[in-house]
Motif scaffolding. Structure first.
Motif, mmCIF file in Angstrom:
data_model
loop_
_atom_site.group_PDB
_atom_site.id
_atom_site.type_symbol
_atom_site.label_atom_id
_atom_site.label_comp_id
_atom_site.label_asym_id
_atom_site.label_seq_id
_atom_site.Cartn_x
_atom_site.Cartn_y
_atom_site.Cartn_z
ATOM 1 N N GLY A 158 48.898 31.193 87.404
ATOM 2 C CA GLY A 158 50.537 30.794 87.400
ATOM 3 C C GLY A 158 50.755 30.637 85.875
ATOM 4 N N GLY A 159 50.008 30.683 85.061
ATOM 5 C CA GLY A 159 50.556 30.391 83.625
ATOM 6 C C GLY A 159 50.304 29.026 83.185
ATOM 7 N N ALA A 160 50.098 28.007 84.087
ATOM 8 C CA ALA A 160 49.801 26.583 83.625
ATOM 9 C C ALA A 160 48.505 26.605 83.164
ATOM 10 C CB ALA A 160 49.980 25.651 84.781
ATOM 11 N N TRP A 161 48.146 25.423 82.417
ATOM 12 C CA TRP A 161 46.782 25.153 81.713
ATOM 13 C C TRP A 161 46.015 24.002 82.347
ATOM 14 C CZ3 TRP A 161 44.343 27.945 77.955
ATOM 15 C CH2 TRP A 161 44.889 28.778 77.387
ATOM 16 N N LEU A 162 44.906 24.219 82.559
ATOM 17 C CA LEU A 162 43.652 23.413 83.346
ATOM 18 C C LEU A 162 42.999 22.857 82.087
ATOM 19 C CD1 LEU A 162 42.891 24.215 87.040
ATOM 20 C CD2 LEU A 162 44.148 22.127 86.205
ATOM 21 N N ASP A 163 42.593 21.427 82.347
ATOM 22 C CA ASP A 163 41.553 21.044 81.501
ATOM 23 C C ASP A 163 40.495 20.485 82.255
ATOM 24 O OD1 ASP A 163 41.123 19.371 78.647
ATOM 25 O OD2 ASP A 163 40.409 17.843 80.208
ATOM 26 N N VAL A 164 39.339 21.216 82.047
ATOM 27 C CA VAL A 164 38.310 21.051 83.110
ATOM 28 C C VAL A 164 37.148 20.454 82.383
ATOM 29 C CG1 VAL A 164 36.836 22.131 84.733
ATOM 30 C CG2 VAL A 164 39.199 22.976 84.379
ATOM 31 N N THR A 165 36.475 19.582 83.183
ATOM 32 C CA THR A 165 35.158 18.829 82.557
ATOM 33 C C THR A 165 34.316 19.097 83.816
ATOM 34 O OG1 THR A 165 35.829 16.703 83.089
ATOM 35 C CG2 THR A 165 36.369 17.345 80.927
ATOM 36 N N GLY A 166 32.946 19.245 83.606
ATOM 37 C CA GLY A 166 32.252 19.202 84.414
ATOM 38 C C GLY A 166 30.688 19.054 83.919
ATOM 39 N N GLN A 167 30.005 18.852 84.776
ATOM 40 C CA GLN A 167 28.333 18.568 84.567
ATOM 41 C C GLN A 167 27.833 19.377 85.625
ATOM 42 O OE1 GLN A 167 27.170 14.348 84.292
ATOM 43 N NE2 GLN A 167 28.772 13.843 82.776
ATOM 44 N N GLU A 168 26.393 20.106 85.079
ATOM 45 C CA GLU A 168 25.881 20.973 86.064
ATOM 46 C C GLU A 168 24.446 20.816 85.574
ATOM 47 O OE1 GLU A 168 26.903 22.294 88.656
ATOM 48 O OE2 GLU A 168 29.145 22.284 88.441
ATOM 49 N N GLY A 169 23.471 20.846 86.422
ATOM 50 C CA GLY A 169 22.127 20.675 86.413
ATOM 51 C C GLY A 169 21.355 21.931 86.123
ATOM 52 N N GLN A 170 19.922 21.863 86.332
ATOM 53 C CA GLN A 170 19.180 23.339 86.183
ATOM 54 C C GLN A 170 18.795 23.952 87.526
ATOM 55 O OE1 GLN A 170 18.254 24.513 83.205
ATOM 56 N NE2 GLN A 170 19.173 22.625 82.229
ATOM 57 N N ALA A 171 19.560 23.591 88.701
ATOM 58 C CA ALA A 171 19.513 24.221 89.829
ATOM 59 C C ALA A 171 17.943 24.130 90.476
ATOM 60 C CB ALA A 171 19.839 25.672 89.920
ATOM 61 N N GLY A 172 17.635 22.612 90.099
ATOM 62 C CA GLY A 172 16.040 22.631 90.548
ATOM 63 C C GLY A 172 15.137 22.708 89.532
ATOM 64 N N ARG A 173 15.252 23.693 88.682
ATOM 65 C CA ARG A 173 14.190 23.951 87.388
ATOM 66 C C ARG A 173 14.029 22.755 86.731
ATOM 67 N NH1 ARG A 173 15.127 25.539 82.244
ATOM 68 N NH2 ARG A 173 13.474 26.825 81.165
ATOM 69 N N GLN A 174 12.816 22.361 86.661
ATOM 70 C CA GLN A 174 12.304 21.274 85.645
ATOM 71 C C GLN A 174 11.392 21.867 84.466
ATOM 72 O OE1 GLN A 174 10.143 18.378 88.270
ATOM 73 N NE2 GLN A 174 12.002 18.012 89.469
ATOM 74 N N SER A 175 11.369 20.902 83.681
ATOM 75 C CA SER A 175 10.592 21.181 82.308
ATOM 76 C C SER A 175 9.817 20.226 82.124
ATOM 77 C CB SER A 175 11.591 21.326 81.040
ATOM 78 O OG SER A 175 12.184 20.363 80.790
ATOM 79 N N GLU A 176 8.637 20.569 81.309
ATOM 80 C CA GLU A 176 7.649 19.156 81.006
ATOM 81 C C GLU A 176 8.022 19.051 79.660
ATOM 82 O OE1 GLU A 176 5.688 17.385 82.790
ATOM 83 O OE2 GLU A 176 5.752 18.685 84.646
ATOM 84 N N PRO A 177 8.549 17.931 79.208
ATOM 85 C CA PRO A 177 8.499 17.791 77.647
ATOM 86 C C PRO A 177 7.549 17.476 76.828
ATOM 87 C CG PRO A 177 10.032 16.130 79.327
ATOM 88 C CD PRO A 177 9.243 16.920 80.331
ATOM 89 N N ARG A 178 6.670 16.969 77.503
ATOM 90 C CA ARG A 178 5.161 16.994 76.787
ATOM 91 C C ARG A 178 4.791 18.128 76.200
ATOM 92 N NH1 ARG A 178 0.753 12.849 78.938
ATOM 93 N NH2 ARG A 178 2.589 11.433 78.605
ATOM 94 N N ALA A 179 4.617 19.054 77.344
ATOM 95 C CA ALA A 179 4.391 20.507 77.232
ATOM 96 C C ALA A 179 5.044 20.965 76.192
ATOM 97 C CB ALA A 179 4.251 21.160 78.452
ATOM 98 N N LEU A 180 6.314 20.646 76.193
ATOM 99 C CA LEU A 180 7.397 21.498 75.045
ATOM 100 C C LEU A 180 6.810 21.113 73.860
ATOM 101 C CD1 LEU A 180 9.784 23.443 74.782
ATOM 102 C CD2 LEU A 180 11.248 21.102 74.910
ATOM 103 N N VAL A 181 6.534 19.567 73.595
ATOM 104 C CA VAL A 181 6.299 19.249 71.964
ATOM 105 C C VAL A 181 4.968 19.877 71.659
ATOM 106 C CG1 VAL A 181 5.646 17.311 71.032
ATOM 107 C CG2 VAL A 181 7.570 17.147 72.593
ATOM 108 N N ILE A 182 3.968 19.633 72.799
ATOM 109 C CA ILE A 182 3.011 20.410 72.379
ATOM 110 C C ILE A 182 2.916 21.715 71.887
ATOM 111 C CG2 ILE A 182 0.414 20.905 73.280
ATOM 112 C CD1 ILE A 182 0.632 18.481 74.990
ATOM 113 N N GLU A 183 3.585 22.666 72.736
ATOM 114 C CA GLU A 183 3.954 24.035 72.373
ATOM 115 C C GLU A 183 4.635 24.186 71.142
ATOM 116 O OE1 GLU A 183 6.187 27.855 74.143
ATOM 117 O OE2 GLU A 183 6.683 25.894 75.003
#
Length: 461
Positions: A158-183
């Motif tokens: 319609g021409g109006a403006w929206l200010d949108v904020t949002g938080q989204e995750g990894q959709a179930g995908r997990q990482s290993e921080p320790r493995a990342l540091v070692i890598e």
């Protein structure tokens, strides 16, 4: 022992500078790796947020009027997805590389889902850790599921403006921080550091090799000025230095030859006036004066001959050969035994020694003559070692008192017992000079009971 952080050798300094430079460069460019993982970690949350935003805009597109769109916006919002109507787009801060990538990704998803371009301004996009804190790329190292926090301003159908904020995750995908540091530490730093170190060691070793040859040649020049000239190879600066080194060597050789010729000429030219003085001395009527003048003339003649003898004794004019020490010592001892001297020889050298036969024979002859002169006999013992051969010539004389005297007797014309022994005081000086020319050493030491040991050590190389 004090640890040296700055190496003393040029090889170590250059290698350290190269490694520090490469490692410092790696530290400065490591942000590329972080940004790559930051983009990769923000990609899934960005796509989910863009899909949700596209669904919102498509529903508003189907709404009959603005009132319905506003009501729909109120219904679609939740704790992790808020929509607020604004009068117009705000001014966004200068985007980073990661935010520009996210903005392009959001625009592409909206265009594909809506089949049109939707005006969109990305105000902010950043990773948050598992506890909801804004920690940017640092959340990669302590969060198993870092989320994306987005703030956009988009224009509705319609021409109006929206200010949108949002938080989204990894959709179930997990990482290993320790493995990342070692890598990261292993692949980016450890492997590259080892590779840089090996490269630096090889490169610097190749670079300083000509300088090492120049240093070895300079050390060898002090032992034998007649050594072969240095090969002109390596970088231009090293070739220039080698050329200057060879020019200096030739200048030294010419200087030594001129000195030898000068002393020989002086010795020859002095014979005539000395002979005339000797004849005139014999014509003196005063016997006491005649005897004193004759003694002075004899001393002058001896000094001239011994000085020339010293110069010729330490001068190296022959190439190196493999010398059979056993045969040389055996011949010298046999010659002395024929004159009635007492000489004993024991031990043997297992292999020849590299050296200058004429000069080495002169050195051994002087040491044997000294032992017989001061002790009446000489005992020679040969000790064969892996890297060198030691020849110990012992006598039964009174020895030399004081450690300082053991060094001073090597000085030219110095005698520990002046007036009690014959000779000019140059025998040990010549012997030590010859030992140094062979890269060896000559030291004197008093024996526990009586007598003196002259220890001559000669390297095999």
């Amino acid at each position: 022992m004090k640890l040296r952080l700055w190496p003393d050798a040029l090889f170590g300094r250059l290698a350290l500078i190269l490694v520090i430079g490469m490692f410092g460069g790696q530290l400065l460019t490591s942000t590329i790796w972080f940004e790559t993982h930051d983009h990769r970690t923000l990609e899934i949350p960005s796509r989910i947020f863009a899909s949700r935003l596209a669904d919102t805009l498509r529903l508003m597109q189907d709404a009959p009027d603005d009132a319905a769109r506003r009501e729909l916006a109120a219904q679609l919002g939740d704790d992790h997805y808020t929509l607020r109507w604004i009068d117009g787009p705000g001014v966004a801060k200068a985007p980073s590389v990661a935010q520009r990538t996210v903005e392009n990704l959001l625009g592409d998803v909206l265009a594909r889902r809506l089949h049109r371009q939707a005006p969109l301004h990305l105000m902010d996009a950043e990773l948050i850790d598992d506890s909801g804190r804004h920690r940017g790329i640092f959340s990669l190292f302590d969060s198993r599921m870092p989320s994306g926090d987005f703030h956009v301003q988009v224009q509705t159908p319609g021409g109006a403006w929206l200010d949108v904020t949002g938080q989204e995750g990894q959709a179930g995908r997990q990482s290993e921080p320790r493995a990342l540091v070692i890598e990261y530490l292993l692949r980016i730093y450890a492997i590259r550091f080892v590779a840089a170190l090996l490269f630096a060691l090889v490169a610097v070793r190749i670079a300083v090799q000509p300088l090492r040859r120049l240093a070895v040649a300079a050390e060898a020049l002090g032992k034998n000025v007649y050594r072969p000239s240095l090969e002109l190879s390596g970088p231009r600066e090293v070739r220039v230095a080698a050329q200057s080194f060879n020019a200096m060597q030739q200048q030294l050789i010419r200087s030594i030859e001129e000195r030898t010729r000068l002393l020989a000429s002086i010795s020859h030219d002095l014979r005539s006036p000395l002979t005339r003085l000797r004849l005139r001395t014999e014509m003196l009527s005063d016997a006491a004066s005649r005897e004193r003048l004759s003694a002075d003339l004899d001393e002058m003649d001896a000094m001239v001959h011994t000085t020339l003898d010293f110069v010729q004794g330490v001068e190296i004019t022959e190439p190196r050969h493999q010398i059979d020490i056993d045969s040389m010592l055996g011949g010298l001892c046999d010659d002395l035994a024929e004159t009635g001297a007492k000489v004993a020889l024991e031990g043997h050298a297992g292999a020849p020694v590299s050296g200058y036969p004429r000069n080495l024979k002169r050195c051994l002859q002087n040491l044997l003559d000294n032992a017989i002169r001061h002790g009446g006999s000489a005992s020679v013992r040969v000790q064969d070692e892996r890297e060198s051969v030691s020849i110990i010539i012992s006598d039964e004389g009174p020895g030399i008192e004081g450690k300082d005297m053991l060094e001073r007797v090597f000085e030219p014309y110095f005698r520990a017992q002046p007036g009690k022994t014959h000779g000019s005081g140059l025998g040990l000086t010549i012997a030590k000079s010859i030992a140094m020319a062979h890269g060896g050493t000559l030291v004197l030491r008093n024996r526990p009971a009586r007598g003196l040991d002259a220890v001559l050590s000669l390297p095999r190389g």
